[in-house]
Write a protein that holds these residues in place. Sequence first.
Motif, PDB file in Angstrom:
ATOM      1  N   LEU A  23      67.812  -9.427  71.787  1.00 29.59           N
ATOM      2  CA  LEU A  23      66.445 -10.137  72.359  1.00 29.59           C
ATOM      3  C   LEU A  23      66.073  -9.596  73.353  1.00 29.59           C
ATOM      4  N   PHE A 266      58.482  -8.615  67.821  1.00 27.89           N
ATOM      5  CA  PHE A 266      59.131  -9.943  67.445  1.00 27.89           C
ATOM      6  C   PHE A 266      60.004  -9.469  65.504  1.00 27.89           C
ATOM      7  N   ILE A 267      59.346  -8.490  65.202  1.00 34.57           N
ATOM      8  CA  ILE A 267      59.930  -8.495  63.862  1.00 34.57           C
ATOM      9  C   ILE A 267      61.760  -7.910  64.302  1.00 34.57           C
ATOM     10  N   VAL A 270      63.205 -10.827  66.082  1.00 32.42           N
ATOM     11  CA  VAL A 270      63.826 -11.546  64.371  1.00 32.42           C
ATOM     12  C   VAL A 270      65.261 -10.686  64.055  1.00 32.42           C
ATOM     13  N   GLY A 274      68.298 -12.403  63.972  1.00 32.24           N
ATOM     14  CA  GLY A 274      69.046 -13.132  62.746  1.00 32.24           C
ATOM     15  C   GLY A 274      70.235 -13.110  62.638  1.00 32.24           C
ATOM     16  N   SER A 309      72.571 -19.871  70.855  1.00 35.65           N
ATOM     17  CA  SER A 309      71.482 -19.115  70.233  1.00 35.65           C
ATOM     18  C   SER A 309      70.178 -19.186  71.531  1.00 35.65           C
ATOM     19  N   ILE A 356      62.752 -17.139  68.203  1.00 32.23           N
ATOM     20  CA  ILE A 356      63.675 -16.702  67.739  1.00 32.23           C
ATOM     21  C   ILE A 356      64.963 -17.083  67.419  1.00 32.23           C
ATOM     22  N   CYS A 357      65.312 -17.149  68.703  1.00 32.73           N
ATOM     23  CA  CYS A 357      66.866 -18.120  68.668  1.00 32.73           C
ATOM     24  C   CYS A 357      66.952 -19.736  67.558  1.00 32.73           C
ATOM     25  N   PHE A 359      65.404 -20.091  64.916  1.00 33.28           N
ATOM     26  CA  PHE A 359      65.136 -19.392  63.685  1.00 33.28           C
ATOM     27  C   PHE A 359      66.967 -18.885  63.583  1.00 33.28           C
ATOM     28  N   ALA A 360      66.824 -18.038  64.651  1.00 29.76           N
ATOM     29  CA  ALA A 360      68.128 -17.320  64.651  1.00 29.76           C
ATOM     30  C   ALA A 360      69.487 -18.348  64.204  1.00 29.76           C
TER      31      ALA A 360
END
Lengths: 379, 248
Positions: A23, A266-267, A270, A274, A309, A356-357, A359-360
């Motif tokens: 991150l 970003f990817i 993620v 993730g 997260s 992102i967090c 999402f994870a």
Amino acid sequence: MYHLALKMLFADRAKYIMLVSGLTFAALLMTQQAAVFFGILDWTNGNLKNMRAQIWVVDPKVEQANEIKPMRDTDVSRVRTVPGVAWAVPMYWSVQQARLQDGTFKPIQLVGIDSTTMVGQPGNIIAGKLEDLRLPNTVMIDDLAVERLSRGRAKTIGIGDTFEINDKEARIVGICKTEKSFFGYPYVFTTYDQALQFAPKVRKMLSFILAHPAPGWTAEQAVIQIKKQTGLGAFTEGQFSVSTVLWFFRNTGIPMSFGTTILLGFIVGVAIAGQTFYSFILENLRHIGALKAMGASDWMLTRMVLLQSFTVGLIGYGIGIGLTVLFGLAVLKKGMPPFALPYQLPLFTFVVIMFICAFAAVLGILRIRKLEPAIVFRG
Amino acid sequence: MNTEITNNSKNGFAVQVRNVTKTFGTGEARTQALKGVDFDAREGELLMIVGPSGCGKTTLLSVIAGTLEFEEGEVDVFHARLHGMSKSAITNFRGGSIGFIFQQFNLIPTLTCIENVSVPLLINGVSRAIAEKKAAEVLALVGLGGRGHDRPSNLSGGQQQRVAIARALVHEPKLIICDEPTSALDKDTGHKIMELLRDVARAPGRCVIVVTHDPRIYQFADRMTEMEDGRVQRVHEAPQAGFSHTHQ
Ligand SMILES: Nc1ncnc2c1ncn2[C@@H]1O[C@H](COP(=O)(O)OP(=O)(O)OP(=O)(O)O)[C@@H](O)[C@H]1O
Ligand SMILES: [Mg+2]
């Protein structure tokens, strides 16, 4: 339960470090690259920041402030006659070569401002008087010019010293501070008439017309009127700035390449967050199942997972932004590469990292919700 | 056996299960694990569930503990009627009324013993300070007074199961559920654990249900329920000493 959730997270050193560094990397890459990109955009607007006027009139084909298609001198008077225009003055701008004392050449941006009104004058004069520009063969140079044009001299160049522009002597009567510009060359200010003497003769030499709206008119209204009546291009300062930025978006690969890098950040964020967080949840599934059996509700477990997260998110974000700021402090001192960190940028990164967090966390939460507490009795 | 469940606060029953069915899977993979089970457990007893592998012991235990939904029948655990109870109500019920002891202990390895033991209290909303104080007390009761700040991995198997017992007791649940509590332990350690559980069961208003394969611990049962093929076959109400012979 929250302190136990955090303890479980921190105790899994490898995953914790992986999550935070993933991150951090994402936050750093996105913020730093965007900051450099905004820095470049800032530089493209250098001319607009160093020569101030509410209205810029240009050849109709001109779309941005670093490009000139010269107009006829008579165009100034045509603009003056437009209703809604209080006054209009000519301005000259081009890149020229300055010859230094040691015989080498350095590119400069030569700016000629109207000698009566001095419209377009530098905003921050640190030595000398603007009026002295009315004396023959005089110029006012910026701090970057002081640095660049001092080459080969015993002491730094200053008021009273001379150098040559196209074999014509220019005497320094003032020093000013300017904002960084797209070309990165120093600014040399003189009067419009004097600029025409310094620059090589061509048929049309008028670069910009700077104008001001008449009382009761907004700059936008005046701009519309100028375009209608003269067929020239016209922008308010703000419009010209936006148009300049958009031109760079349309005509250069700069936004694309920065955009790609930011997307990559970003990817990577993620993917690492993730994947690592999900495997953290999977590895703890047995314990989570036991907690479920012992009466922990899905909602309680959801909050624990979100806490975990967002905690790694905040830490990674903090370190990432911290590193970006350190980078910024270092490069701003050197002036290269460009760097601009408007407050929206860290805010944007914050939102992206939190996304992102989230999402994870959601991946893990969905898995936990499906988990039957009865699994705790199965080998 | 198909008597209606009566008000069990009067009859001394801790658990009453009537005609419960449970089927796993569909089509080819369909297995009926419980085929109409009737089962009782009384207050103050340590009841064992025994039977061949796959006969449905764990499934029945899961139903009683409220960790597994069943299809038909009625399950009553200390006044709580699990049939027809909402999912969140059952979750609450588990948190308040059931203590769990697992074969593999299921302690969280990154937490200390005190923290592990405090979990059921925290789930029930007790504050951290009070939960940890209570956890330390219960750890002392199971003979692990000095080990509260150790991690489970620093303890022997028997000690870890004691921690698990402390965790199952800390919130003073009425029903303690144990699936194979001694199968990961040697004989002597297993006996000590069972002695502890028998003492727990003796407390008023308590009941301990133990699923086991382990004949070495049959002697600790007050009663023994024998299952076969998804049904209860027999219930033995014999003096403790007799079990180790009749069920080997
Ligand atoms: N989650 C499940 N999915 C599918 N089938 C299951 C599931 N759980 C149990 N079963 C099946 O239900 C039957 C009863 O299983 P259960 O685990 O209750 O037996 P058990 O008496 O505890 O056996 P063991 O002594 O081996 O632990 C078995 O045939 C088993 O395969
Ligand atoms: Mg089993």
